[in-house]
Write a protein that holds these residues in place. Structure first.
Motif, PDB file in Angstrom:
ATOM      1  N   GLY A  93       5.699 -12.457   5.866  1.00 22.75           N
ATOM      2  CA  GLY A  93       4.516 -12.819   5.881  1.00 22.75           C
ATOM      3  C   GLY A  93       4.049 -14.072   5.483  1.00 22.75           C
ATOM      4  O   GLY A  93       4.714 -14.939   5.356  1.00 22.75           O
ATOM      5  N   PHE A  94       2.873 -14.523   6.009  1.00 19.24           N
ATOM      6  CA  PHE A  94       2.338 -15.575   5.926  1.00 19.24           C
ATOM      7  C   PHE A  94       0.958 -15.647   5.035  1.00 19.24           C
ATOM      8  O   PHE A  94       0.320 -14.833   5.288  1.00 19.24           O
ATOM      9  N   GLY A 105      -4.059 -13.491   4.025  1.00 19.70           N
ATOM     10  CA  GLY A 105      -2.535 -13.422   4.620  1.00 19.70           C
ATOM     11  C   GLY A 105      -2.331 -12.200   5.522  1.00 19.70           C
ATOM     12  O   GLY A 105      -3.016 -11.199   5.617  1.00 19.70           O
ATOM     13  N   ILE A 106      -1.196 -12.314   6.263  1.00 23.17           N
ATOM     14  CA  ILE A 106      -0.671 -11.066   7.104  1.00 23.17           C
ATOM     15  C   ILE A 106       0.676 -10.879   6.849  1.00 23.17           C
ATOM     16  O   ILE A 106       1.424 -11.731   6.504  1.00 23.17           O
ATOM     17  N   GLY A 107       1.105  -9.724   6.993  1.00 25.21           N
ATOM     18  CA  GLY A 107       2.525  -9.473   6.789  1.00 25.21           C
ATOM     19  C   GLY A 107       3.050  -8.124   7.327  1.00 25.21           C
ATOM     20  O   GLY A 107       2.283  -7.053   7.966  1.00 25.21           O
ATOM     21  N   ARG A 108       4.510  -7.945   7.455  1.00 25.44           N
ATOM     22  CA  ARG A 108       4.634  -6.644   7.887  1.00 25.44           C
ATOM     23  C   ARG A 108       6.072  -6.236   7.223  1.00 25.44           C
ATOM     24  O   ARG A 108       6.908  -7.103   6.570  1.00 25.44           O
ATOM     25  N   SER A 109       6.188  -5.016   7.052  1.00 25.15           N
ATOM     26  CA  SER A 109       7.115  -4.344   6.059  1.00 25.15           C
ATOM     27  C   SER A 109       7.880  -3.459   6.984  1.00 25.15           C
ATOM     28  O   SER A 109       7.384  -2.861   7.898  1.00 25.15           O
ATOM     29  N   LEU A 117      -3.109  -6.811   5.988  1.00 27.54           N
ATOM     30  CA  LEU A 117      -3.756  -8.055   5.938  1.00 27.54           C
ATOM     31  C   LEU A 117      -4.034  -7.912   4.298  1.00 27.54           C
ATOM     32  O   LEU A 117      -4.280  -7.130   3.628  1.00 27.54           O
ATOM     33  N   LEU A 118      -4.073  -9.264   3.755  1.00 26.90           N
ATOM     34  CA  LEU A 118      -4.635  -9.363   2.474  1.00 26.90           C
ATOM     35  C   LEU A 118      -5.525 -10.498   2.245  1.00 26.90           C
ATOM     36  O   LEU A 118      -5.565 -11.417   2.969  1.00 26.90           O
ATOM     37  N   SER A 141      -5.119  -4.291   2.881  1.00 23.93           N
ATOM     38  CA  SER A 141      -5.023  -3.050   3.673  1.00 23.93           C
ATOM     39  C   SER A 141      -3.858  -2.974   4.529  1.00 23.93           C
ATOM     40  O   SER A 141      -3.168  -4.112   5.153  1.00 23.93           O
ATOM     41  N   ASN A 142      -3.171  -1.821   4.731  1.00 25.06           N
ATOM     42  CA  ASN A 142      -2.139  -1.458   5.407  1.00 25.06           C
ATOM     43  C   ASN A 142      -2.189  -0.504   6.194  1.00 25.06           C
ATOM     44  O   ASN A 142      -2.670   0.540   6.302  1.00 25.06           O
ATOM     45  N   TRP A 143      -1.493  -0.954   7.321  1.00 22.98           N
ATOM     46  CA  TRP A 143      -1.787   0.394   8.652  1.00 22.98           C
ATOM     47  C   TRP A 143      -0.098   0.724   9.095  1.00 22.98           C
ATOM     48  O   TRP A 143       0.940  -0.407   9.334  1.00 22.98           O
TER      49      TRP A 143
END
Lengths: 299, 182
Positions: A93-94, A105-109, A117-118, A141-143
Motif C-alpha cells: 500500500g501507499f 491511502g490505497i492498498g491491496r490485500s 482506500l483509506l 473501504s474495502n472491495w
C-alpha cells in the motif's frame, strides 16, 4: 525631604538593578502557547490497528505487510516450518500526506484479492499543558475482487464492499509509554451466517513501551466477539490480539510481530479472525514502511 | 530648599537612576539561528527565528536561549526525529548560553570582533565555550552575528552507527541577532 529623596533614590535604583539579564530573560521566555506533544507513536500503524499518527505533509509511505501461517496446531508445526511456508495475507500500500493532518491511502490485500482506500484525519493533538489526548479519525473501504467461491456469493457488486470507521484517542503518558483506545464501526453488505451481524461496533486498544530511542514493544487488541458480533455462532471467532517489536531507523519503520489475526486490514481481520492464541493459531508477521519525501524543498 | 528645586532635584535623581541603570539592557526575542550538518549522503539544514537574548552592555553579560522545538526542517519527519531521537526536546526543551562579552568598545559604532566566553547548555550537557562574534552598537541597537561549531559527542547527542553517513558529527551553527534597547 532630603531623606525622602534618598529613599526614593534607593527604591528606584533597586527596581532598576533587579531588572537584570536573568529576570529580563525569564520575562521574555514567558510562552503563552503550550507545546504540542509529538510522536505519540513512531508509525501510523501499531501491530494490527491504526495509531493516531498520520503522514507528514508531502511524505509518501510505501507499506509491505506479511502474515505467515499458523505456528502450531493442525496447520503449523514442522510441516510448514512453523507457518513460514504459508502466507495468509500480503499487503502492499501507499499512504500520502496531503497536509500534516490529512492522509489518504490505497492498498491491496492478498486475502479476498481486495483493494482498499483509506483516509485519516488528525482532529486534535495533545498539548503539554492543555488538550490531554490526541484524536484522529480513520475511515477505510474495502472491495473484494476475487471470483465467487459459490454461485451468487456476491449477487451485486455492492455486496463485495465493506466500510470501516474508527476514532483513535491516544495519549503519550511519557516519552516511553503511549496508549490508545479505538472505538470503531464496521459495515458489511452481507454475511455468510444468517445469525452473524452485518454491522458491528468494536473496541480496539493498543500501547507502546519504548525500550530505547528506536526500539519499542507494541501490542494491540480488538474486542469484537460478544460486543458487536454474536459470540454464539457455529463458527468460532476470536478477538484479534497482536504483540510485537518495532524498530525505527530514520525513514524506515520495521515491525516484527505475533498475532492470531491472519489478515492485515481492519475490514478483513476484524470479522474473520478464526484463529486463537491458545491452540497454535498464532502466526509470525512483519510490516515495513519506508517514507519518501516528495514535496518541494523549503527554501 | 525651594520647592521648585526640590522637585527638580527629585526629577534629576529619577532621570539619573534611569540613565545609570536602565539604559544598558538590550533584548531580542527573534534572534535567527540556523544549523547545518554536512554528511556524505545528505546535507541537513534547520532554522529558528525564536531565539531570546539579553545583553547588559555595562557588565558585558549576555544570556541566550532557544526552544529546540522551534527549529524548522525541510522534512517534517526529520524534524520529528531531531526532537524525539537526538535532542530529546521533551526532556531538554531549551538550549541556552550564559556568558560575558570580552573586549567590547562601547564608544565605537563600527563593527568589531569580540570574544564571548561562557557556558553552552545543550541536551542537558553544559560546556565551556569561547566564541568569536561580530558586534556593532549603533543607534541604540546591537547587531550580533557569529558562526560556531558544536560537536554532537560533547553534548552526549548520539548518532547511530547506521546513520553516520546521514548526520555529521559536528554541526555548524549560525546566529544572527538584532537587539533593541529596553
Amino acid at each position: 525631604m532630603n531623606k525622602l529623596l534618598l529613599i526614593a533614590f534607593f527604591l528606584f535604583s533597586t527596581v532598576c538593578i533587579s531588572q537584570d539579564v536573568d529576570s529580563l530573560m525569564n520575562e521574555l521566555a514567558q510562552d503563552s502557547r503550550p507545546d504540542r506533544v509529538i510522536a505519540t507513536f513512531k508509525s501510523t500503524k501499531l501491530v494490527l490497528l491504526q495509531t493516531n499518527e498520520t503522514q507528514k505533509k508531502n511524505d509518501l509511505a510505501f507499506w509491505v505487510g506479511h502474515r505467515f501461517g499458523d505456528i502450531g496446531g493442525e496447520f503449523g508445526g514442522s510441516n510448514t516450518l512453523y507457518g513460514l511456508d504459508v502466507a495468509t495475507d500480503l499487503y502492499l500500500g501507499f499512504d500520502y500526506g496531503i497536509t500534516d493532518e490529512l492522509t489518504i491511502g490505497i492498498g491491496r490485500s492478498k486475502f479476498n484479492e481486495s483493494y482498499n482506500l483509506l483516509a485519516k484525519y488528525k482532529l486534535l493533538q495533545q498539548e503539554e499543558a492543555g488538550i490531554p489526548v490526541s484524536v484522529t479519525l480513520f475511515g477505510q473501504s474495502n472491495w473484494i475482487t476475487r471470483e465467487e467461491f459459490q454461485n451468487n456469493e456476491f449477487p451485486n457488486q455492492s455486496d463485495r464492499i465493506s466500510h470501516f470507521a474508527q476514532i483513535i484517542i491516544a495519549r503519550k503518558f511519557s516519552s516511553s509509554f503511549s496508549f490508545m483506545i479505538n472505538p470503531g464501526f464496521l459495515a458489511r453488505s452481507q454475511v455468510m451466517d444468517p445469525e452473524d451481524s452485518e454491522n458491528m461496533f468494536v473496541l480496539g486498544m493498543g500501547g507502546r513501551l519504548k525500550l530505547t530511542k528506536r526500539f519499542s514493544l507494541i501490542a494491540d487488541y480488538t474486542w469484537v466477539n460478544g460486543l458487536g458480533k454474536p459470540s454464539n455462532l457455529d463458527t468460532k471467532y476470536y478477538n484479534p490480539l497482536g504483540i510485537g517489536i518495532e524498530i525505527e531507523t530514520g525513514g524506515h519503520v520495521f515491525s516484527l510481530n505475533f498475532q492470531n489475526a491472519p489478515y492485515i486490514i481492519e475490514n478483513n481481520f476484524i470479522p474473520n479472525t478464526q484463529k486463537s492464541w491458545e491452540d497454535g493459531g498464532v502466526r509470525f508477521g512483519f510490516a515495513i514502511s519506508r517514507n519518501f519525501y516528495i514535496g518541494k524543498k523549503r527554501p | 530648599m525651594h520647592p521648585t528645586y526640590r522637585f527638580l532635584s527629585f526629577l534629576i535623581i529619577i532621570l539619573m537612576v534611569n540613565v545609570g541603570f536602565g539604559q544598558e539592557l538590550y533584548q531580542t526575542t527573534s534572534a535567527e539561528l540556523e544549523f547545518y550538518s554536512e554528511a556524505p549522503i545528505e546535507d541537513i539544514k534547520a532554522a529558528s527565528n525564536k531565539g531570546i537574548s539579553v545583553i547588559n552592555l555595562e557588565t558585558g553579560a549576555i544570556a541566550f536561549q532557544v526552544k529546540i522545538n522551534t527549529f524548522q526542517f525541510e522534512k517534517a519527519l526529520m524534524q520529528e526525529h531531531f526532537n524525539e531521537n537526538y535532542m530529546e526536546s521533551e526532556k531538554f526543551p531549551k538550549a541556552s548560553f550564559k556568558g560575558k562579552m570580552q573586549n567590547v568598545d562601547i564608544s565605537s559604532n563600527r563593527e568589531q570582533v569580540i570574544i564571548i566566553k561562557g557556558t553552552l547548555t545543550l541536551h542537558g550537557v553544559t560546556k565551556e565555550v569561547e566564541i568569536p562574534a561580530n558586534f556593532q552598537l549603533n543607534n541604540n541597537q546591537i547587531k550580533l552575528n557569529t558562526t560556531f561549531v558544536v560537536a554532537c559527542k560533547d553534548h552526549n547527542i548520539k548518532i547511530p552507527k547506521l546513520l553516520w553517513q546521514n548526520i555529521a558529527e559536528t554541526i555548524q551553527v549560525q546566529l544572527n541577532a538584532n537587539y533593541q534597547k529596553t
